[in-house]
Design an enzyme around this catalytic site. Structure first.
Site: not given
Ligand code: GLU
Length: 467
Positions: A245-249
């Protein structure tokens, strides 16, 4: 008679093209190409509040960049509302769908009551017609939704192309809303009408849609429409084992385009992430098309591996045409306000790319090298202190003097360096290191004569003087 293969990708334009969607687009595309079929792009824009033109543009750009050429489309669902209405009217007329006037408050109250009893919070069927059943009086001023009469019993089974046999009981699912109060159909209904009308034979999509598939199969059956085959690909996990997800790259295709990856590397990496052909790690798009027949898709989630992606990209960088790389690098340089004219890109920058591409894993990294030839260079302070010593400065001055009068080609530059080595008794690294640090800012570069030649006489002399 052999079936004509038709696949599609149906992104919702509520954001960029997610890597997961890009991967299923890739499988759908490769499957169609393998069998000489047709690949359709459909834009599922019925979520009016969240769909944007900007997202559509980004999706189209990502498809173009990856080279996923479609034979039909883009087809926009919002331009097909009349067709959905026609199908809904038919289902209602046949008693297979019905108007439901339950308000959100009523539905919540029923759900709450069921929750309290520990029951499943499915729709209670209040407005579902049945022989001998009296429906509640139609309330004034309530805009109804349309619900599909899902079979109350039995089960839905399909042989998933990726996951194998799947069975879900109809008792697990309720009468789906197929048209909202604003008259716009919901995903599960529009997708069926479209897959039917577009004669889609194979649906590859993310496994978050497995729970939607029984509804869709039931709607296909209610319409008497032929069923496509479904293949649900597992999610892509981040390196922490959680859904990417966005939070992870970066999760958008465009982020990788901006980040200096080559589309063929991305295509290769994405294809391999969730599919294999023996031990092959590197393959061309033509090989992918010739190998991809819908088998060997992984059942379990794949993990996004940025390091492997960089490695794959580096392999493609090495093979890439220098002029093509130069154009890509020039685009990266513009972001650093270094604007080169076309002749320079075609000539000089191509040579820079040829010299440095072997040591770069992205065009961003290559642009960082290239920038040293067009802008100012600030030598790394530690390297400067280490290599540009008082002892070596006279040799640097001697080299600068020789280079000032030397013909500017690799052989003459190499000869000048050699003369300095002979005159001073220095070893090659003792001279080459400080020259590199001063001219391109760092001691690690490809062969010195080639670097100096590309840097140009004037810049080299000036930079050598900046001790
Ligand atoms: N619009 C859906 C999505 O983006 C498409 C799912 C499907 O392929 O049926 O997830």
């Amino acid at each position: 008679m052999t079936q004509k293969i038709r696949t599609r990708i149906a992104p919702s334009p509520t954001g960029f093209l997610h890597l997961g969607t890009a991967r299923t687009a890739l499988y759908s595309w490769a499957y169609a190409r393998h069998f000489g079929g047709t690949f359709v792009l459909r834009i599922e824009d019925t979520d009016v509040a969240r769909s944007t033109q900007n997202s559509v543009d980004q999706i189209l750009e990502s498809m173009r960049w990856l080279g996923l050429d479609y034979d039909e489309g883009p087809i926009y669902q919002m331009q097909r509302l009349e067709r959905y209405k026609e199908v809904v009217d038919r289902l209602i007329a046949e008693g297979k769908a019905y108007y439901c006037y339950s308000t959100p408050e009523e539905l919540e109250a029923t759900r709450e009551a069921k929750r309290a009893k520990g029951e499943k919070t499915l729709y209670d069927g209040r407005w579902r017609p049945a022989p001998g059943k009296t429906l509640p009086p139609v309330p004034q001023g309530v805009q109804p939704v349309v619900r599909f009469c899902n079979p109350a019993d039995g089960e839905v089974s399909w042989n998933d192309l990726v996951k194998g046999p799947i069975t879900i009981s109809n008792r697990e699912i309720d009468d789906l809303i197929i048209v909202r109060t604003d008259g716009i159909p919901t995903y599960n209904f529009a997708v069926v009408v479209d897959d039917w009308d577009m004669q889609i034979t194979h649906v590859f999509r993310g496994d978050e849609h497995i729970n939607n598939t029984p509804w869709q199969i039931n709607i296909f059956n209610a319409l008497g429409a032929p069923l496509p085959l479904f293949g649900h690909c597992p999610v892509i996990l981040g390196d922490d084992g959680q859904k990417l997800s966005k939070r992870r790259g970066a999760v958008s295709v465009t982020a990788y385009e901006d980040g200096g990856y080559l589309p063929e590397a991305m295509l290769n990496y994405l294809a391999r992430l969730g599919w294999s052909h023996g031990d092959e790690e590197l393959f061309t798009r033509e090989q992918l098309v010739s190998w991809f027949d819908g088998t060997h898709l992984n059942k379990s989630p794949a993990q996004w591996d940025p390091v492997k992606l960089l490695w794959v990209n580096a392999q493609y960088m090495k093979q890439a045409d220098n002029q093509r790389l130069a154009v890509l690098v020039a685009q990266q340089l513009v972001k650093q306000n270094v604007v080169l004219d076309a002749a320079l890109v075609e000539g000089h920058l191509s040579k820079v790319c040829a010299l440095f591409k072997d040591r770069c894993d992205t065009t961003v990294a290559l642009a960082a090298w290239a920038a040293k030839f067009y802008g100012d260079v600030v030598p790394d302070a530690a390297e400067k202190a280490q290599h540009v010593t008082e002892a070596v400065k006279p040799a640097l001055q001697m080299l600068a003097d020789k280079l000032a009068t030397c013909v500017w080609d690799k052989a003459s530059i190499a000869a000048a360096i050699k003369e300095v080595l002979t005159a001073t008794g220095l070893k090659m690294p003792q001279l080459a290191m400080p020259v590199r640090v001063l001219v391109v800012g760092t001691a690690q570069t490809p062969s010195l004569d080639a670097v100096l030649e590309l840097c140009g006489k004037e810049k080299v002399i000036t930079r050598l003087a900046a001790t």
